[in-house]
Motif scaffolding. Sequence first.
Motif, short mmCIF file in Angstrom:
data_model
loop_
_atom_site.label_atom_id
_atom_site.label_comp_id
_atom_site.label_asym_id
_atom_site.label_seq_id
_atom_site.Cartn_x
_atom_site.Cartn_y
_atom_site.Cartn_z
N MET A 23 0.86 -1.08 0.10
CA MET A 23 0.11 -0.07 -0.14
C MET A 23 0.88 1.30 -0.04
N TYR A 25 2.07 5.13 1.15
CA TYR A 25 2.07 5.75 2.59
C TYR A 25 0.96 6.54 2.59
N TRP A 28 -1.89 4.28 3.92
CA TRP A 28 -1.31 3.69 5.67
C TRP A 28 -1.42 4.75 6.51
N GLN A 29 -1.14 5.90 6.05
CA GLN A 29 -1.20 7.22 7.24
C GLN A 29 -2.98 7.39 7.32
N ARG A 31 -5.74 5.93 6.42
CA ARG A 31 -6.89 4.76 6.71
C ARG A 31 -6.29 3.79 8.10
N PHE A 32 -5.13 3.63 8.23
CA PHE A 32 -4.62 2.93 9.24
C PHE A 32 -3.81 3.65 10.29
N ARG A 34 -1.03 4.99 10.54
CA ARG A 34 0.40 4.58 10.52
C ARG A 34 0.60 3.49 11.53
N ASP A 35 -0.26 2.58 11.43
CA ASP A 35 0.03 1.33 12.45
C ASP A 35 1.07 0.34 11.90
N ILE A 38 0.66 -3.25 10.85
CA ILE A 38 -0.29 -3.71 9.79
C ILE A 38 0.25 -4.55 8.85
N VAL A 52 -1.05 -7.74 4.02
CA VAL A 52 -0.26 -6.45 3.67
C VAL A 52 1.13 -6.90 3.95
N VAL A 55 4.81 -0.98 2.96
CA VAL A 55 4.23 0.30 2.73
C VAL A 55 5.23 1.03 2.04
N ASP A 68 -3.30 3.65 -4.60
CA ASP A 68 -2.92 3.29 -3.40
C ASP A 68 -2.64 2.11 -2.91
#
Length: 690
Positions: A23, A25, A28-29, A31-32, A34-35, A38, A52, A55, A68
């Motif tokens: 995915m 960056y 990732w930042q 929607r998730f 910056r987990d 992931i 996944v 990133v 994305d």
Amino acid sequence: SPVLGRTFSNEEDQPGGHQVLVMSYGLWQGRFGRDPSILGKSVTMAGAPYTVIGVLSPKFQPPAPSADIWLPLQADPTSTDQAHILMVAGRLPRATTLAQANAWMTTVGKRYIQAHPEQLGNDDKIGAIPTQRYMTGDVRPALLMLFGAVGLVLMIACANVANLFLARALGRQREIAIRAAIGAGRRRIIHQLLSESILLALAGGAAGLTVGYLGVRAILALAPAGLPRTQELAALPPLDPWVAGFTLLVSLITGVAFGLLPALQLSRPDLTAFLKESGTISGASAKQYRARGTLVSAELALAVILLSAAVLLIRSFLALHRVQPGFDPKDLLTMKVALAGAENAHAVDVARLASQVSDRVHHLPGVEAVTIASSLPTQPIVDMIFDVPGRPLPADYKFTGDVFWEFISWSYFDAMRIPLKSGRLFREQEPHQTVIINEAMARKFWPKQNPVGQSIVIGAGLGDLDQGPTEVVGVVGDVCDTLYNGPPPIMYRLWSQVPDGAIRLMSRLYPASLAVRTRPGVAPMSVAKAVQQCLLGGEMQLPATKIETMEGLMVDSTSQTNFDMLLLGVFAALALLLAAVGVFGVASYAVRQRTREIAVRMALGASNRDVIQLVLGQGIVFVLAGVGLGVAGALGFTRLMSSLLYGVRSTDPLTFLAVSATLAISALIACYIPARRATKVDPMVALRYE
């Protein structure tokens, strides 16, 4: 390179490999959050789980429209599915040139075409292009045109500065003559005048950096999404070393180039003439007046070129907005949904899901009609070859990706309000293989007969994509694929009759488009949230993306031309203003130099009209010369932008006539103001002037 995890392995890119994804960056930042955990988690797309594994770096900024999520292609080399959908990239070894790579590819390509002529539609070229050319190919003509426009404005501005230097130098001619009389050499005089010119140019360059930084931010705010490298420009610091260095270099060059003419003219003064000068036009002054007039002619010529290009783009803009798209874009909401996937790998499954989606969305308040298609007008569509059993195609016909197919639900034409021209529309259930074509295809392949009732074979000879004999049951009106192009030939098929090979391709690459027509008075975006919730409800679980109105999509399709027109219009307005200022300056200088002569003429009985004719007569020579040269230059310059025009030729005579007349009138008005001022001269005051 990824900032987290890894990218694909060779094993993951094989047929039947693991379903993994990488995915961006931004995703990732946003929607998730910056987990960092992931990695290894499973996310569901199109009804299938994907793991996944990485990133990507935030420095990776692909040109819009960008992705994305990236999946391994897992292409099967033994598959008989054929469609021109893939782009190929390769990194050359340092010792290999592009020409060598193209020579090798040409040889391999010829062998492949000979072995598989049906798969490439008789294309005779396989080659490579540099990545930069691929990224900027669509906008390169516009960028070159705008770069030329900036250069022309710079030249006009510099010509004005040179005129100002000449005027300033004339006020210093006695000073220069005295300097020369007491021993200053020509080299020293030139050095002094060039130093002043360069200092002024550097000061202008410094001010230009500040204004330019703000201007770039304004341009980026207006720039269309398809303009490449806009992210890099937005990330530039306020004082980028390369931009500052380029501005310094341009300032030095312009300071030297346009300060040199006044310096050379004043470096050899006629000491006797200058020291005795008393306000009349001497031979030296007349020569300088002609030099300034020549610069003004050059300004006008450059302004004609810029204005002609701007007017042609404006006329293209107006022509684009007069185009009838062939359907009704009002009250239409559009979005992308992934119908095909692991759970819907066959045409019957996709058709059943499309029918469920349409039924549920249609019952929402404010919704009048719903349809699902592989693509909508102004969006990319897929080309496909076909054959007419028992009748060969025209002898001069060669398939070049110029016939397209679309997969639609039976309500498509009613929802989009595309008119039926002959035959019938699709029924909800078709007992046999049917196809509807548009008028463009009927004109091209059945120019003198009715295609309704004829049979064609779509995807003839392409394995799973060969659909066998298919009856043409109707002809509908043309729809422009983009507002720039005429309507292409299109074949419409029902989802239930799409070959499974095409469904498999769609599951990997092409989400379907949902179009929702709202009732009169209901804003399309007002039902967007309800439609999204409906798609996510129950067992469907279909997330929607790219939610826009159809009118918005159509505006986006012309955004590049609108942007080019705006920038070129600004440059053309600057050119017109600078050219008018230049003409005004030369005419004002001529009046000032001939103050005593005009006073004598008026004392001897010359009327105001005579004085105005005298001043205008001198100015009109330079004006006509500049306009004439400009028209000749514009004929060449505008040919370079022919790919940006719509509905107007690059050599349109009406445009050149209007631009020439506008500039000539503007220049004559600029001459008239000082001429009118000359009629206010008091002969007695002027004769005593010195």
